[in-house]
Design a protein around this motif. Structure first.
Motif, short mmCIF file in Angstrom:
data_model
loop_
_atom_site.label_atom_id
_atom_site.label_comp_id
_atom_site.label_asym_id
_atom_site.label_seq_id
_atom_site.Cartn_x
_atom_site.Cartn_y
_atom_site.Cartn_z
N ILE A 41 59.64 9.22 61.87
CA ILE A 41 58.55 9.60 60.95
C ILE A 41 58.38 8.54 59.87
O ILE A 41 57.27 8.12 59.56
CB ILE A 41 58.85 10.96 60.31
CG1 ILE A 41 59.05 12.03 61.39
CG2 ILE A 41 57.72 11.35 59.36
CD1 ILE A 41 57.86 12.24 62.29
N LYS A 96 64.17 14.73 57.42
CA LYS A 96 62.88 14.67 58.11
C LYS A 96 62.34 13.25 58.19
O LYS A 96 61.14 13.02 58.24
CB LYS A 96 61.87 15.62 57.47
CG LYS A 96 62.30 17.07 57.56
CD LYS A 96 61.26 18.03 57.02
CE LYS A 96 61.74 19.48 57.13
NZ LYS A 96 60.78 20.44 56.58
N VAL A 134 67.65 13.58 60.45
CA VAL A 134 66.88 14.75 60.88
C VAL A 134 66.73 15.74 59.71
O VAL A 134 65.65 16.29 59.49
CB VAL A 134 67.57 15.45 62.07
CG1 VAL A 134 66.88 16.77 62.39
CG2 VAL A 134 67.54 14.54 63.30
N SER A 155 62.19 13.03 63.59
CA SER A 155 61.75 14.33 64.08
C SER A 155 62.29 14.58 65.48
O SER A 155 62.26 13.68 66.33
CB SER A 155 60.22 14.41 64.09
OG SER A 155 59.78 15.59 64.71
#
Length: 275
Positions: free
Chosen positions: A264, A242, A239, A245
């Protein structure tokens, strides 16, 4: 243990300048003030920044929280805290023109080198921000010093503003805080790409199916023979990077499912922010 002498003298200012305080950028920047130089307001911290890769000298809770937000932004490329307003002759002249007493050391009477809490580079442009609690915003002396700061940055065509604690989105800040220290997770290299990839795929499926975070992480630890807590730490790592998400504007509660979970980047890559 003897108490550290914090009294300011002209010789000390010269020494700080020669040390390179307030100079450099990114990882090589050296803040004008360090935690040991001044009494802190709240819990002073030295967190390693995602953006700069160095330890930040943060004097208060609000400075720490604002730094979290800057670190999380994809647009920010440099964060320079405790930035000095030099040359000092400029702030002395501004204070004189305004009819304001320039800040001085209460014991030696030597003019203090004023600082701005943050000088930030975002989208290749700099902006300066002072962060303070709401309780200080009605103090006349504080407002007077803000005016010196404002004019200093105005002459340099740098946007300056004040951030107060109530401006900060608390849920987002607390979520960033929760994942922050796992940005640089040593398990990624120690476990190797094969194990990390298996963990990533296995955990992503469970989270996508709505399984509570802690339950899904525990199952992965047991299935892969990992030390308990490894999968949860890597969830925070994904997380923070990134790669995964979640809804960062609602508090992440490990005993509940990850809200709005989404993969992602499907294939894991170990890289620095902006890499």
């Amino acid at each position: 243990m003897a108490k550290r002498k914090r009294q300011l003298t002209e010789a000390k200012i010269e020494r700080m300048i020669k040390e390179g305080r307030g100079q450099g950028t990114e990882k090589d920047y050296l803040p004008w003030l360090k935690i040991q130089d001044v009494p802190s307001e709240g819990r002073a911290t030295r967190g390693v920044g995602w953006t700069t890769g160095r330890r930040h000298e943060l004097m208060s809770d609000i400075e720490r929280d604002y730094c979290y937000l800057l670190d999380y932004s994809d647009n920010v490329s440099d964060i320079r805290e405790q930035f000095p307003l030099l040359p000092q002759e400029e702030t002395l002249l501004i204070a004189e023109q305004l009819g304001i007493d320039h800040p001085r050391d209460p014991k030696t009477g030597v003019p203090i080198v004023m600082t701005t809490d943050f000088l930030v580079t975002s989208n290749e442009r700099d902006f300066a921000r002072t962060v303070k609690p709401q309780s200080e915003m009605e103090d006349e002396r504080t407002i007077a010093k803000f005016e010196i700061e404002r004019i200093y940055w105005e002459t340099r065509h740098v946007d300056w503003g004040i951030i107060i604690d109530t401006d900060l989105p608390d849920e987002l800040v607390r979520n960033i805080e929760w994942v922050h220290k796992e940005y640089h997770n040593e398990d990624v290299e120690a476990l190797g790409p094969f194990t990390i990839r298996n963990l990533e795929q296995m955990l992503a499926v469970r989270l996508d199916n709505g399984e509570p975070i802690s339950k899904a992480c525990l199952a992965c630890d047991e299935r892969l023979g990992l030390e308990l807590g490894t999968s949860l730490a890597l969830f925070r790592h994904f997380v923070a990077r990134k790669k995964w998400s979640v809804n960062m504007n609602e508090r992440i509660i490990p005993t509940l499912p990850a809200k709005e979970f989404k993969v992602i980047t499907p294939e894991y890559r170990y890289e620095a922010k902006g890499g």
